[in-house]
Design a protein around this motif. Structure first.
Motif, short mmCIF file in Angstrom:
data_model
loop_
_atom_site.label_atom_id
_atom_site.label_comp_id
_atom_site.label_asym_id
_atom_site.label_seq_id
_atom_site.Cartn_x
_atom_site.Cartn_y
_atom_site.Cartn_z
N PHE A 1 -12.46 -3.09 4.13
CA PHE A 1 -11.53 -2.39 3.24
C PHE A 1 -10.09 -2.56 3.72
CE2 PHE A 1 -9.09 1.49 2.36
CZ PHE A 1 -9.11 1.49 0.97
N TRP B 1 -4.29 0.15 -5.86
CA TRP B 1 -4.70 1.50 -5.47
C TRP B 1 -5.27 1.56 -4.05
CZ3 TRP B 1 -9.55 2.71 -3.90
CH2 TRP B 1 -10.57 1.78 -4.17
N ASN B 2 -6.03 0.50 -3.69
CA ASN B 2 -6.64 0.53 -2.35
C ASN B 2 -5.59 0.38 -1.26
OD1 ASN B 2 -6.46 -2.07 -3.61
ND2 ASN B 2 -7.54 -2.95 -1.87
N THR B 3 -4.52 -0.41 -1.52
CA THR B 3 -3.44 -0.55 -0.54
C THR B 3 -2.66 0.75 -0.42
OG1 THR B 3 -3.24 -2.89 -1.14
CG2 THR B 3 -1.46 -1.93 0.14
N SER C 1 -7.32 -4.67 1.69
CA SER C 1 -6.15 -3.92 1.22
C SER C 1 -4.84 -4.54 1.70
CB SER C 1 -6.24 -2.46 1.70
OG SER C 1 -7.38 -1.84 1.16
#
Length: 418
Positions: free
Chosen positions: A399, A220-222, A403
């Motif tokens: 982040f 989800w973060n990528t 990611s």
């Protein structure tokens, strides 16, 4: 003595122009002829219908050279230096008109030289120095003029100018400290925003292109990083325009009649910044009021002028209320205490000064105390701001890195058979 703007030819035939003091156009030509300059046109630098009419009669330039609109180029340090030098000359026993003439001759900034020449002319014609200075409000504000007027009435103009020079120099030092403390955080914000924009628009799309081509579900973060990068790259122009419009609208609102009190009250309520803003304004108020009272300016007029020095409308309203109460016979300390906007230490010192009949001296001590406290609070503010900015920037970079690395570490699984 009038000042003329002239154009002419040098001995080598080159065009020259400049400003020159002269009693008359004839004297102007004679003075320039001694310098080897042949005058081709001239005009009075002072604006107005009379100057224009006189220029037409004497065959000068057809348009008026109005340098008054350029007075914004005069620095506060130049005004402070002029005030200090004027005080020194008067203490030496030099007459006012002669002292003004000497200072006009040595001023190099034409935007300052022209109005000073007009002040000298007005004084030579019998006008008081305060009235002559009042004709140039962009240079000499109400505080300056009021103090000079009080000094002329009391006969201690040299002493008043010394106090005024001290005040201007202290105010400039305080302003420089505040500006210097804010430069580093501002540079960090601009540089950090630029780096993040380059990463999101240029670098990240190239790195994440290999992930999207695999057809596998990404963390989800990528996915959030890829979407943010794509959105920013496609809409950077609109985002920039929207940001500029938002800033302009906010500035307009924060300066409006309804928005300014709300914003200023909010700023005063902030934990660290609010204390800093309050301390700066209290120091300015005490310094201004003490300086004006010391010069012999009446209390109510001093309060009104000191109020204008403060940059916060909530504190200005408190001074307005104090002015009304003082005019009705109440003490200054009690009226400031009722507002709830001024520190208890300041109120106590003002009360002691009123009881002892030394309010001016006590206000000077208050100003010195709070100006010194500004240094401490500025250091505390920047010490708090720097780690917060580093944490924010570090979090954003972490982040982005995480990611990108998370799918790379799982690259074999992503590129395997479906």
């Amino acid at each position: 003595m009038p000042m003329y703007a002239f154009k002419g030819l040098s001995p080598s035939g080159k065009s020259v122009s400049g400003m020159k003091d002269a009693d008359s156009p004839k004297t102007l030509r004679q003075l320039l002829r001694k310098d080897g300059v042949l005058v081709t046109s001239f005009e009075l630098s002072k604006g107005g219908k009379a100057a224009k009419e006189q220029n037409r009669k004497k065959g000068g330039l057809s348009r008026d050279v109005d340098l008054g609109g350029l007075l914004g180029g005069v620095k506060k340090t130049e005004i402070a230096a002029f005030t200090r030098q004027m005080s020194t000359l008067l203490k030496s026993g030099i007459p006012l008109a002669e002292a003004l003439g000497a200072l006009v001759e040595q001023v190099t900034n034409i935007r300052f030289k022209t109005p000073l020449s007009e002040v000298r002319t007005n004084v030579n014609e019998g006008m008081s120095l305060a009235d002559a200075l009042a004709k140039h409000p962009k240079l000499f504000d109400e505080l300056f003029v009021s103090m000079v007027r009080a000094g002329e009435i009391a006969g201690n103009l040299d002493e008043v100018l010394t106090r005024l020079a001290d005040f201007l120099e202290n105010a400039q030092k305080l302003k420089s400290k505040v500006q210097g403390a804010m430069i580093y955080p501002l540079v960090m914000v601009i540089v950090g925003a630029g780096i993040m924009a380059v990463l999101m628009i240029k670098v990240i799309p190239e790195i994440t292109a290999m992930f999207t081509s695999q057809g596998k579900t990404l963390p989800w973060n990528t996915r959030l990083l890829i979407w943010s990068s794509s959105f920013l790259g496609k809409n950077i122009l609109w985002i920039t325009i929207g940001l500029i419009i938002s800033i302009v609208l906010f500035l307009k609102w924060s300066r409006s009649k309804d928005g300014q009190p709300i914003w200023h009250r909010f700023v005063l309520g902030l934990p660290v910044l609010g204390q800093l803003v309050r301390t700066i304004n209290v120091g300015r108020f005490a310094r201004t009021l003490g300086t004006m009272l010391n010069a012999g300016v009446p209390m109510l007029r001093s309060l009104d002028t000191a109020k204008q020095i403060m940059g916060n409308v909530i504190l200005q309203r408190a001074i307005d209320d104090a002015k009304k109460a003082v005019s009705e016979g109440e003490s200054l300390a009690q009226t400031l205490k009722k507002s709830g906007q001024f520190p208890a230490t300041m109120i106590h010192m003002v009360a002691v000064g009123e009881r002892a009949g030394q309010l001016e001296q006590m206000l000077e001590r208050v100003a010195t105390t709070y100006e010194a406290e500004v240094d401490t609070k500025l250091g505390r503010f920047t010490a708090l701001l720097e780690p917060l900015m580093l944490v924010f920037m570090g979090g954003a970079v972490s982040f982005i890195v995480f990611s990108i690395l998370q799918p790379i570490m799982d690259l074999g699984q992503i590129s395997g058979p479906k």
